[in-house]
Structure formats: structure tokens, C-alpha cells
Design an enzyme around this catalytic site. Structure first.
Site, short mmCIF file in Angstrom:
data_model
loop_
_atom_site.label_atom_id
_atom_site.label_comp_id
_atom_site.label_asym_id
_atom_site.label_seq_id
_atom_site.Cartn_x
_atom_site.Cartn_y
_atom_site.Cartn_z
CE1 TYR A 23 -5.76 6.45 -0.65
CE2 TYR A 23 -5.43 6.86 1.69
CZ TYR A 23 -5.58 5.98 0.64
OH TYR A 23 -5.55 4.63 0.88
CG ASP A 36 -2.13 0.92 1.07
OD1 ASP A 36 -3.15 0.55 0.47
OD2 ASP A 36 -2.03 2.05 1.59
CG HIS A 92 -4.26 -4.20 0.04
ND1 HIS A 92 -3.51 -3.65 -0.98
CD2 HIS A 92 -4.38 -3.23 0.99
CE1 HIS A 92 -3.18 -2.41 -0.66
NE2 HIS A 92 -3.68 -2.13 0.52
#
Length: 433
Positions: free
Chosen positions: A358, A228, A411
């Protein structure tokens, strides 16, 4: 596969993780606390007088914070759900209700604190922020230092299954020559690290902080590992300090179609293109969270920071959707694992600050292009990862010297498949020590 679809995949990937549109220079509004704000752990002050001191740290959440959590769980108001649906519209109400009931009546945070406190934890101030990290030294003194970095919506606790096998492989039937000194930091804005109070903490800046951390710990040569955001931060560490980083191991590979190629699909095996297309189609309905966190993280934070049910729903849906767990999340994660991670976000009040990476990734341009990574790179390809580029695309961005197609996993590799991940890390770094 249609060439248009391939380009759309690469473009979407790069928008999510790398686009810099120029910073907004307007002045931020000053925040204020209200009487209804949930109590959270306060930052541990540095009383040593030495800004570079490395101070031992132990998790000890105040009872008042846990009591407040209990009172909020007791008054949860769940939304309706259309009969016959499960996770189709998002978090499944039946499962969340079950998880919240366990959080209130069965979950033992103090036991999880004890588990996490079995690791050697510290804090140190870097660039004005207290950075929290596990520093677990191997009993084998010639071990290779390795910094492993989590992402969102994870935390440093994701690594609790792999730290001991990496630091002490002989206790698990392995070879002492594969040992590591493990450093597992909390990204600033996550967990027990400080929350940034100014703009600009993009992945490049996080990588620079972790590079300074490794230098402060006295490590001149080390490896990096991550998934990630941790994969992107690990890549930046090699870009910023190529003379120190001996290798980069990642379990999420971010690589779009090479822009210099007229047809980036030429020569790529059909099965790789089909897999890329399949993961692209999967992620088409998954990127809403990223767009929201990348544009309006503060708005989102008001709800998630106020409601433990909302926080749990936001996080657990990603664990369910991104794991290789079939039709039930607990095929791979226990309730204790899910809630330990969620509770870290709750007690530290870091859900809003965690999502800002983000925003910063989109609106804070990097100081320079990251460029091709000459440092050796190992890629662990888990079949249920969010997206999987063709190997040729990865090789256009990285010096790929190791590529493993995993038989299973998603993930959250360190939690889902700790043995597969641990073994792959060992094999990759074996030739780089």
C-alpha cells in the site's frame, strides 16, 4: 446521482491503488531483533549454486513457532466492547474470542499443512528474492498456462478450491479443452516468498517478477487472473508483456471516471450509477485500513506482528465486512479457512511486509503510465465487491470482451464462490487459447 459523488468515488479508488507521490529518499533505520520477537520460519537457502534453479518446496513450520503461538494465545488480553454492539466498531469481541479459542484448542495446523502440501510447490530466486509458488500442471498437455494472484489480506491458500477444477476439468464433469496449467505465486512480502529489504516493490515491480517467473517456467503464452492487488498486478502483467499475456481475467475491476469526459455519467444506466454510489458509500467507512497501511505500515506492524489476537482481529474483520455472508462470517468461511490464512501470516512474520505494498503503491511512481490495456479483459462482477465501476468506465481502461454479473459473492471470490469463478475463467479464456 450527484456528479461530485461519482468523481469522489473514482478519485478515492485511484488514490488507494495507483497514486505515486514520489519516493522518500531518506535512509531507513536499521531494524533489530529482540528477545521478545516471535520466532518465525526462516527463509529456505538456495544451496544449488544456480540462482535460477526451481527448487521443490514443502511447508513444514517448526514446532517452536507453533509452541510460541500457543503460549501467546494463552495469555491474550481482549479489549472491552460496548454492550449491544456487534461489528459496528470493528471486530466483534464475542466472535474473535470464539475464533481464538478454536485457534488454541481445535485448529490443526498440521492438517492444513498437509492439505496445502498436496499441491506442487516450488521456490526460485528472481531479482534477489526467493519467490514461492504453486505450479500445478494439468494432465492435459495442451492446457493454457494461467498465473493467478492473490491480494491483501489473503494468500495463495485462497485458491485451494479452484486449482484442481482448473487443472483437471474432466474430473469435475468439464471439458479437457478448458484445462489450465496453474501457477499461484505468493506476492513478495507475503506467505512463503521472501520479504523485500529495499524500497520500491510496487504492483508494477511485482508484475515484472511474475512475468519473469512465467518465462523461467517456459511459458511463452499465458493468461493472468486476480482479485484485489492480484487484479492490479494482472493488469500490469499485460501492460509489461502484451506479446505474452493472451488475456486478463479480474474479479475486482479498478477503473475511475474517464478524465477526458466532461460528464462521465452521461449515457450510463441509472442502475449502474446507483450501484457505484452504493459501493462508494459502503467503502467510505472502510478505507481507514488502507490509509494506515499506505502511510504508516511499520507502526501498525509492531502490534500485529507481536499479537496473534491483534493479527486475527485485523484480518478477520476484512473477511467479514467484504464477504457476501450476511450477518455471520461463517456463512461463507469456515474457521479452518480463516485461521489457515491468518496462520500463514503469523508463522512467516509477513503482516508488516505484506502491508507495505500500500505504501509502495502511493510513494513509488511507476516507470510509465499503465495506459489502456489492449489485451482482452474479462470482468467477473460479484455484487458485494468493495467497489464496482460502471461498465463504460471499465471499457475506457480495458479492452473488455467479457463481463459477467454474478448472482452472489464478495471480495474473496475464490473462497466464497469457487464454482462461479472457475466457470467464468473457463468461459473467458475459451476463445483465447
Amino acid at each position: 446521482m450527484k456528479q461530485f459523488d461519482i468523481f469522489r468515488f473514482g478519485t478515492a479508488l485511484l488514490i488507494i491503488f495507483f497514486v505515486g507521490c514520489g519516493p522518500d529518499t531518506s535512509s531507513p533505520e536499521e531494524g533489530f531483533a529482540t528477545s521478545t520477537s516471535p520466532p518465525v520460519m526462516e527463509a529456505t537457502p538456495n544451496t544449488t549454486g544456480d540462482p535460477e534453479a526451481i527448487r521443490p518446496f514443502e511447508i513444514n513450520v517448526p514446532d517452536a513457532v507453533l509452541d510460541d503461538l500457543q503460549s501467546r494465545l494463552a495469555t491474550t488480553r481482549l479489549p472491552d466492547q460496548i454492550p449491544g454492539t456487534a461489528w459496528d466498531y470493528g471486530t466483534n469481541r464475542a466472535y474473535l474470542s470464539e475464533l481464538l479459542d478454536y485457534w488454541q484448542h481445535g485448529f490443526d495446523w498440521r492438517a492444513q499443512e498437509q492439505m496445502l502440501n498436496a499441491f506442487d510447490q516450488y521456490k526460485t530466486t528472481i531479482d534477489g528474492l526467493d519467490v514461492h509458488f504453486i505450479h500445478q500442471r494439468s494432465p492435459h498437455e495442451d492446457a493454457l498456462p494461467l498465473v493467478i494472484t492473490h491480494g491483501w489480506p489473503g494468500s495463495f491458500m485462497e485458491f485451494h478450491k479452484i486449482i484442481d477444477p482448473l487443472t483437471n476439468p474432466t474430473a469435475y464433469g468439464g471439458d479437457a479443452r478448458d484445462a489450465f496449467h496453474v501457477v499461484a505465486p505468493s506476492i513478495p512480502g507475503y506467505g512463503f516468498s521472501d520479504k523485500p529489504t529495499e524500497r520500491g516493490y510496487n504492483p508494477e515491480r511485482m508484475a515484472d517478477i511474475f512475468g519473469k517467473l512465467m518465462e523461467r517456467l517456459g511459458y511463452e503464452r499465458y493468461g493472468t487472473q486476480g482479485g484485489d492487488w492480484g487484479s492490479i498486478i494482472s493488469r500490469w502483467q499485460a501492460s509489461l508483456r502484451p506479446d505474452r499475456v493472451v488475456g486478463v481475467h479480474i474479479n475486482m475491476v479498478t477503473a475511475g471516471p474517464p478524465p477526458e469526459l466532461e460528464d462521465p455519467t452521461a449515457g450510463i444506466p441509472a442502475e449502474e450509477l446507483e450501484r457505484t454510489q452504493a459501493r462508494q458509500e459502503f467503502f467510505a467507512d472502510e478505507r481507514g485500513y488502507s490509509n494506515l497501511q499506505g502511510t504508516k505500515p511499520q507502526t501498525l506492524g509492531f502490534g500485529l506482528n507481536d499479537s496473534p489476537a491483534g493479527l486475527a482481529a485485523w484480518i478477520v474483520e476484512k473477511f467479514m465486512t467484504w464477504c457476501d455472508c450476511g450477518d455471520h462470517i461463517e456463512n461463507e468461511f469456515t474457521k479452518d479457512e480463516l485461521l489457515t490464512n491468518i496462520t500463514i501470516y503469523w508463522v512467516t512474520g509477513t503482516i508488516t511486509s505484506s502491508t507495505r505494498i500500500y505504501y509502495e503503491s502511493r510513494y513509488t511512481p511507476s516507470s510509465r503510465p499503465i495506459g489502456y490495456i489492449d489485451t482482452p479483459v474479462g470482468c467477473a462482477i460479484f455484487p458485494h465487491e468493495i467497489f464496482i465501476p460502471p461498465r463504460a468506465w471499465a471499457e475506457a481502461a480495458y479492452n473488455v470482451t467479457h463481463w459477467t454479473e454474478m448472482p452472489r459473492g464478495g471480495h474473496f471470490a475464490a473462497l466464497e464462490q469457487p464454482e462461479l469463478l472457475t466457470d467464468d475463467i473457463k468461459v473467458f479464456f475459451r476463445e483465447l487459447r
